[in-house]
Design a protein around this motif. Structure first.
Motif, PDB file in Angstrom:
ATOM      1  N   PRO A 134       0.932  -1.155   0.162  1.00  0.00           N
ATOM      2  CA  PRO A 134      -0.011   0.002   0.057  1.00  0.00           C
ATOM      3  C   PRO A 134       0.823   1.253   0.006  1.00  0.00           C
ATOM      4  N   PRO A 135       0.349   2.333  -0.625  1.00  0.00           N
ATOM      5  CA  PRO A 135       1.288   3.818  -0.478  1.00  0.00           C
ATOM      6  C   PRO A 135       1.458   3.839   1.408  1.00  0.00           C
ATOM      7  N   CYS A 136       0.587   3.575   2.116  1.00  0.00           N
ATOM      8  CA  CYS A 136       0.674   3.939   3.477  1.00  0.00           C
ATOM      9  C   CYS A 136       1.277   2.533   4.121  1.00  0.00           C
ATOM     10  N   VAL A 137       2.578   2.289   3.576  1.00  0.00           N
ATOM     11  CA  VAL A 137       3.110   1.130   4.071  1.00  0.00           C
ATOM     12  C   VAL A 137       3.754   1.025   5.318  1.00  0.00           C
ATOM     13  N   ASN A 138       3.983   2.171   5.951  1.00  0.00           N
ATOM     14  CA  ASN A 138       4.498   2.488   7.367  1.00  0.00           C
ATOM     15  C   ASN A 138       3.148   2.633   8.219  1.00  0.00           C
ATOM     16  N   ASP A 139       3.693   2.771   9.469  1.00  0.00           N
ATOM     17  CA  ASP A 139       2.512   2.686  10.351  1.00  0.00           C
ATOM     18  C   ASP A 139       1.227   3.441  10.058  1.00  0.00           C
ATOM     19  N   SER A 140       1.345   4.422   9.086  1.00  0.00           N
ATOM     20  CA  SER A 140       0.344   5.267   8.831  1.00  0.00           C
ATOM     21  C   SER A 140      -0.933   4.604   8.127  1.00  0.00           C
ATOM     22  N   GLY A 141      -0.670   3.030   7.771  1.00  0.00           N
ATOM     23  CA  GLY A 141      -1.755   2.516   7.200  1.00  0.00           C
ATOM     24  C   GLY A 141      -2.180   1.357   8.225  1.00  0.00           C
ATOM     25  N   LEU A 142      -1.794   1.216   9.535  1.00  0.00           N
ATOM     26  CA  LEU A 142      -1.879   0.311  10.288  1.00  0.00           C
ATOM     27  C   LEU A 142      -3.501   0.190  10.818  1.00  0.00           C
ATOM     28  N   SER A 143      -4.260   1.110  10.614  1.00  0.00           N
ATOM     29  CA  SER A 143      -5.728   1.124  10.652  1.00  0.00           C
ATOM     30  C   SER A 143      -6.450   0.700   9.591  1.00  0.00           C
ATOM     31  N   MET A 144      -5.830   0.539   8.579  1.00  0.00           N
ATOM     32  CA  MET A 144      -6.477  -0.255   7.154  1.00  0.00           C
ATOM     33  C   MET A 144      -6.190  -1.605   7.666  1.00  0.00           C
ATOM     34  N   GLY A 145      -5.013  -2.157   7.964  1.00  0.00           N
ATOM     35  CA  GLY A 145      -4.781  -3.515   8.250  1.00  0.00           C
ATOM     36  C   GLY A 145      -5.490  -4.103   9.611  1.00  0.00           C
ATOM     37  N   LEU A 146      -5.781  -3.079  10.527  1.00  0.00           N
ATOM     38  CA  LEU A 146      -6.530  -3.727  11.506  1.00  0.00           C
ATOM     39  C   LEU A 146      -7.962  -3.814  11.123  1.00  0.00           C
ATOM     40  N   GLY A 147      -8.505  -2.895  10.233  1.00  0.00           N
ATOM     41  CA  GLY A 147      -9.873  -3.300   9.783  1.00  0.00           C
ATOM     42  C   GLY A 147      -9.957  -4.483   9.032  1.00  0.00           C
ATOM     43  N   LEU A 148      -9.052  -4.463   7.947  1.00  0.00           N
ATOM     44  CA  LEU A 148      -9.128  -5.913   7.033  1.00  0.00           C
ATOM     45  C   LEU A 148      -8.803  -7.250   7.653  1.00  0.00           C
ATOM     46  N   MET A 149      -8.105  -6.933   8.994  1.00  0.00           N
ATOM     47  CA  MET A 149      -7.773  -7.977   9.673  1.00  0.00           C
ATOM     48  C   MET A 149      -9.205  -8.580  10.593  1.00  0.00           C
ATOM     49  N   ARG A 150      -9.828  -7.429  10.993  1.00  0.00           N
ATOM     50  CA  ARG A 150     -11.118  -7.856  11.432  1.00  0.00           C
ATOM     51  C   ARG A 150     -12.265  -8.144  10.829  1.00  0.00           C
ATOM     52  N   PHE A 151     -12.474  -7.739   9.507  1.00  0.00           N
ATOM     53  CA  PHE A 151     -13.321  -8.178   8.663  1.00  0.00           C
ATOM     54  C   PHE A 151     -13.077  -9.669   8.280  1.00  0.00           C
ATOM     55  N   PHE A 152     -11.896 -10.036   8.007  1.00  0.00           N
ATOM     56  CA  PHE A 152     -11.437 -11.188   7.602  1.00  0.00           C
ATOM     57  C   PHE A 152     -11.729 -12.127   8.573  1.00  0.00           C
ATOM     58  N   GLU A 153     -11.463 -11.879   9.948  1.00  0.00           N
ATOM     59  CA  GLU A 153     -11.875 -12.775  11.133  1.00  0.00           C
ATOM     60  C   GLU A 153     -13.393 -12.997  11.061  1.00  0.00           C
ATOM     61  N   GLN A 154     -14.204 -12.024  10.773  1.00  0.00           N
ATOM     62  CA  GLN A 154     -15.724 -12.035  10.884  1.00  0.00           C
ATOM     63  C   GLN A 154     -16.249 -12.945   9.631  1.00  0.00           C
ATOM     64  N   ASN A 155     -15.588 -12.809   8.508  1.00  0.00           N
ATOM     65  CA  ASN A 155     -16.163 -13.466   7.409  1.00  0.00           C
ATOM     66  C   ASN A 155     -15.034 -13.321   6.220  1.00  0.00           C
ATOM     67  N   ARG A 156     -14.420 -14.630   5.958  1.00  0.00           N
ATOM     68  CA  ARG A 156     -13.355 -14.824   5.194  1.00  0.00           C
ATOM     69  C   ARG A 156     -13.646 -14.660   3.758  1.00  0.00           C
ATOM     70  N   ASP A 157     -15.001 -14.452   3.382  1.00  0.00           N
ATOM     71  CA  ASP A 157     -15.681 -14.608   1.967  1.00  0.00           C
ATOM     72  C   ASP A 157     -15.761 -13.049   1.560  1.00  0.00           C
ATOM     73  N   PHE A 158     -15.572 -12.088   2.249  1.00  0.00           N
ATOM     74  CA  PHE A 158     -15.812 -10.657   2.092  1.00  0.00           C
ATOM     75  C   PHE A 158     -14.988 -10.423   0.675  1.00  0.00           C
ATOM     76  N   ALA A 159     -15.501  -9.285  -0.089  1.00  0.00           N
ATOM     77  CA  ALA A 159     -14.849  -8.801  -1.348  1.00  0.00           C
ATOM     78  C   ALA A 159     -14.301  -7.308  -0.883  1.00  0.00           C
ATOM     79  N   PHE A 160     -12.895  -7.255  -1.341  1.00  0.00           N
ATOM     80  CA  PHE A 160     -12.281  -5.736  -1.104  1.00  0.00           C
ATOM     81  C   PHE A 160     -11.215  -5.764  -2.188  1.00  0.00           C
ATOM     82  N   LYS A 161     -10.975  -4.422  -2.706  1.00  0.00           N
ATOM     83  CA  LYS A 161      -9.963  -4.098  -3.582  1.00  0.00           C
ATOM     84  C   LYS A 161      -9.522  -2.877  -3.175  1.00  0.00           C
ATOM     85  N   PHE A 162      -8.131  -2.359  -2.983  1.00  0.00           N
ATOM     86  CA  PHE A 162      -7.924  -1.069  -2.578  1.00  0.00           C
ATOM     87  C   PHE A 162      -7.746  -0.339  -3.978  1.00  0.00           C
ATOM     88  N   ALA A 163      -8.833   0.377  -4.230  1.00  0.00           N
ATOM     89  CA  ALA A 163      -9.215   1.199  -5.501  1.00  0.00           C
ATOM     90  C   ALA A 163      -8.442   2.372  -5.676  1.00  0.00           C
TER      91      ALA A 163
END
Length: 670
Positions: A318-347
């Motif tokens: 991602p462009p926010c490859v350092n800690d400035s993107g950690l909220s994005m990683g936390l979100g994707l990890m939480r959605f994945f834990e809830q439902n592995r089959d969700f669809a997402f693309k960093f647009a």
């Protein structure tokens, strides 16, 4: 999980931390998500530094009301309010979801796993159908929410095969870069540029640096680093002066030699790590992707080395490859834990939002109207004339996320003359040898760069073809490379058309591109701040949202008071009674050093520093911890992160951290 809007926040909240600038996280950020059935969309990603003015924002929110005020201000332009948010996670104090959603991936820190997810899930379809080698390599984890992160492996690697994840420990050289920055007082980007610009002797270490997997490895690593520093000092002091680069000071020559050592060790260690992963997991890199995250992933030469060495099918980060993107990683990890089959693309990287007023309101304001000579719509011919004359400001729509400008918060210039690089470095108060990156039309990269491939977020360094270097001297570093941003029309149509207009006239399909900010400050995020910057730097032309602004009366502006909307701050709406707040937060008057040590240690953090009965035990433990600083190398990172010489009395206003404080902080936690 219901459909609607969600927040993942990589922040900290606390009156004590706010008052005494106790940094438990840096580069804090907040992601806003929309869930609609199986589809997840990243709506906005707000980096706090853009709004506070604090580079690598470290300051806690004063309280939960302060957090909600900030959130309300960001949501309002989107037609949303805090009540519309279905859930919040990632930040103690406001988290509505107490699930330890990171624990299902093994005994790895939440911090490192969030980095991994931020990179590996940029395109969920690739994640589900392809093979990915992932590396999360930074300085180290924070322990704000994951209390035992310092007892776990600091860095994580992963193999993903058709959506199945296998996570394992990997080493990182990021702490060596932190020590390098501390010793020479230059940031990593400057050190790397200096190392390749400065000619001089190379020193090959007799022993490779010890791999750092966690806190237990710091002592040996620190001893190796200090030993190499001694060898570099001896080499540079004993070498004849003609063997050194006379364009640089003796200290800069030493910094260049030591940086080349660390860079070579970084590339070799990453190469060995990836080679072992490929062999152990029987992976063919030609049909796999390399995903990188963490602060070390900002090392463009190392990323390029891995891609060229192994021939991966593609590079994911991602462009926010350092800690400035950690909220994005936390979100994707939480959605994945809830439902592995969700669809997402960093647009798009342009999800950073913006603050301030509209073009029409700013131009008509009393603060700026005397300094705007003309306002017109964008014209390709006029844009070409402006670029040829000198650098222009480009401030358009939503800001790009991450530490590197990608065109919407940029200074653009003509790459065909060395003068452009000199002007840009002068405007931004940078060293003369700092390179300037190009933004280049993607379909032309093969004609200008060796072994090129798409690099939309400026994370790869390509060699400029020898026959082309004389045509674009401004974007060529002294070693003949360029940290390129490749641009497709789909990514940014307006910027693409502007560069295409320049290419039709000149035959050069690129422009110089550097971030819109002065030395030591974050990228600017309001039009008022952009115009203030342009007027102070005497830049005549600003392109904003399809308009061209021509500025004038620069000398008069210099003496005028700063217009409203230019200065950024990080204060709650309710005024703070500083004396009363300090009495409430620190009634037993612990020193700032004691407070820092207590809050940084999760075990000590659990003790009540307001309880007189616990105070003797707490102080005894704190003395024991402080005494270890001379014995345990890992403690030096804590020491560097916090200014122990700062006064115990909290500041009377929330102002931006000094550059020295900011650099000290970057040593820890990624």
């Amino acid at each position: 999980m219901q459909d609607g809007f969600y927040i993942s926040a990589y922040c900290q909240i606390g009156q004590l931390e706010y008052l005494h600038r106790i940094a438990l996280r840096h580069d804090q950020n907040i992601s806003l998500w929309r869930k609609a059935g199986q589809t997840i969309e990243l709506v906005q990603l707000w980096e706090l530094e853009r709004y506070s003015g604090q580079k690598h924002h470290t300051q806690a929110f004063y309280n939960t009301d302060h957090f909600r005020e900030f959130l309300q201000e960001r949501l309002a332009p989107l037609g949303l309010k805090p009540a519309d948010i279905k859930g919040i996670w990632g930040t103690p104090g406001v988290t509505t979801d107490t699930t330890d959603y990171w624990r299902c991936y093994g005994d790895f820190s939440q911090h490192s796993l969030a980095h991994l997810f931020c990179a590996m899930m940029l395109d969920k379809e690739v994640f589900e159908r392809g093979c990915i080698v992932g590396l999360a390599v930074d300085g180290g984890p924070d322990s704000l929410e994951d209390l035992y992160s310092r007892d776990k492996p600091f860095y994580a690697g992963a193999i993903v095969k058709s959506g199945d994840i296998n996570v394992f420990p990997v080493p990182s050289t990021a702490p060596f870069w932190a020590l390098l920055r501390q010793y020479f007082g230059l940031k990593e980007g400057s050190l790397m540029a200096l190392a390749s610009a400065c000619r001089g002797p190379d020193l090959l270490p007799e022993q490779a640096p010890p791999p750092i997997f966690g806190v237990a490895d710091f002592l040996e690593a620190d001893a190796w680093f200090n030993g190499m520093i001694d060898e570099v000092n001896f080499l540079c002091d004993e070498e004849k002066s003609e063997d050194m680069d006379g364009r640089f000071s003796p200290l800069e020559n030493k910094a260049a030699v030591m940086t080349r050592i660390i860079q070579a060790c970084t590339e070799k260690q990453l190469e060995n790590t990836v080679s072992s992963i490929l062999k152990e997991h029987e992976v063919d890199p030609r049909s796999s992707y390399l995903a990188m995250a963490g602060g070390l992933a900002l090392n463009c030469p190392a990323n390029t080395h891995l891609m060229n060495t192994f021939g991966f099918k593609g590079f994911i980060a991602p462009p926010c490859v350092n800690d400035s993107g950690l909220s994005m990683g936390l979100g994707l990890m939480r959605f994945f834990e809830q439902n592995r089959d969700f669809a997402f693309k960093f647009a798009s990287p342009y999800v950073g939002g913006r603050s301030g007023s509209s073009v029409e309101a700013v131009v008509a304001s009393e603060s700026f109207s005397p300094f705007v000579r003309a306002l017109s719509t964008y014209s390709p011919s006029e844009f070409l004339e402006d670029i040829v004359k000198g650098p222009v400001v480009r401030f358009c729509e939503g800001s790009e996320v991450g530490p590197r400008a990608l065109g919407n918060r940029s200074l653009l210039a003509d790459p065909r003359t060395e003068r452009s690089k000199d002007l840009l470095n002068s405007i931004k108060q940078r060293e003369w040898w700092r390179p300037v990156a190009p933004v280049v039309l993607e379909e032309h990269i093969d004609a200008w760069f060796e072994d090129a491939f798409p690099s939309p977020y400026m994370l790869i360094a390509f060699a400029v073809k020898p026959e082309q270097q004389a045509l674009v001297p401004a974007i060529c570093h002294l070693d003949g490379t360029a940290r390129a941003q490749t641009l497709s029309r789909a990514a940014n149509p307006a910027l693409y058309d502007e560069i295409q207009a320049f290419a039709r006239e000149t035959g050069v399909p690129m422009l110089c591109n550097t971030s819109l900010n002065d030395r030591g400050e974050p990228i600017l995020n309001s039009l008022e701040a952009a115009l203030d910057f342009a007027l102070k730097k005497e830049l005549s032309v600003v392109y904003v949202d399809g308009f061209r602004l021509e500025l004038t009366n620069f000398k008069e502006y210099q003496s005028a008071p700063p217009p409203e909307g230019v200065n950024r701050s990080f204060v709650p709406r309710q005024p703070i009674d500083w004396a009363e707040a300090e009495r409430a937060a620190n009634p037993l008057e612990l020193t700032r050093e004691e407070l820092v040590l207590k809050q940084l240690n999760p075990r000590l953090r659990a003790l009540d520093h307001k309880d007189p009965e616990q105070l003797p035990r707490l102080r005894k433990l704190l003395r024991r911890v402080r005494a270890q600083f001379s014995k345990r190398a890992d403690f030096q990172f804590v020491d560097l992160a916090q200014d122990f010489d700062a006064p115990n009395t909290p500041p009377r206003e929330a102002k931006a951290l000094s550059r020295a404080e900011t650099l000290r902080l970057e040593v820890t936690d990624g």
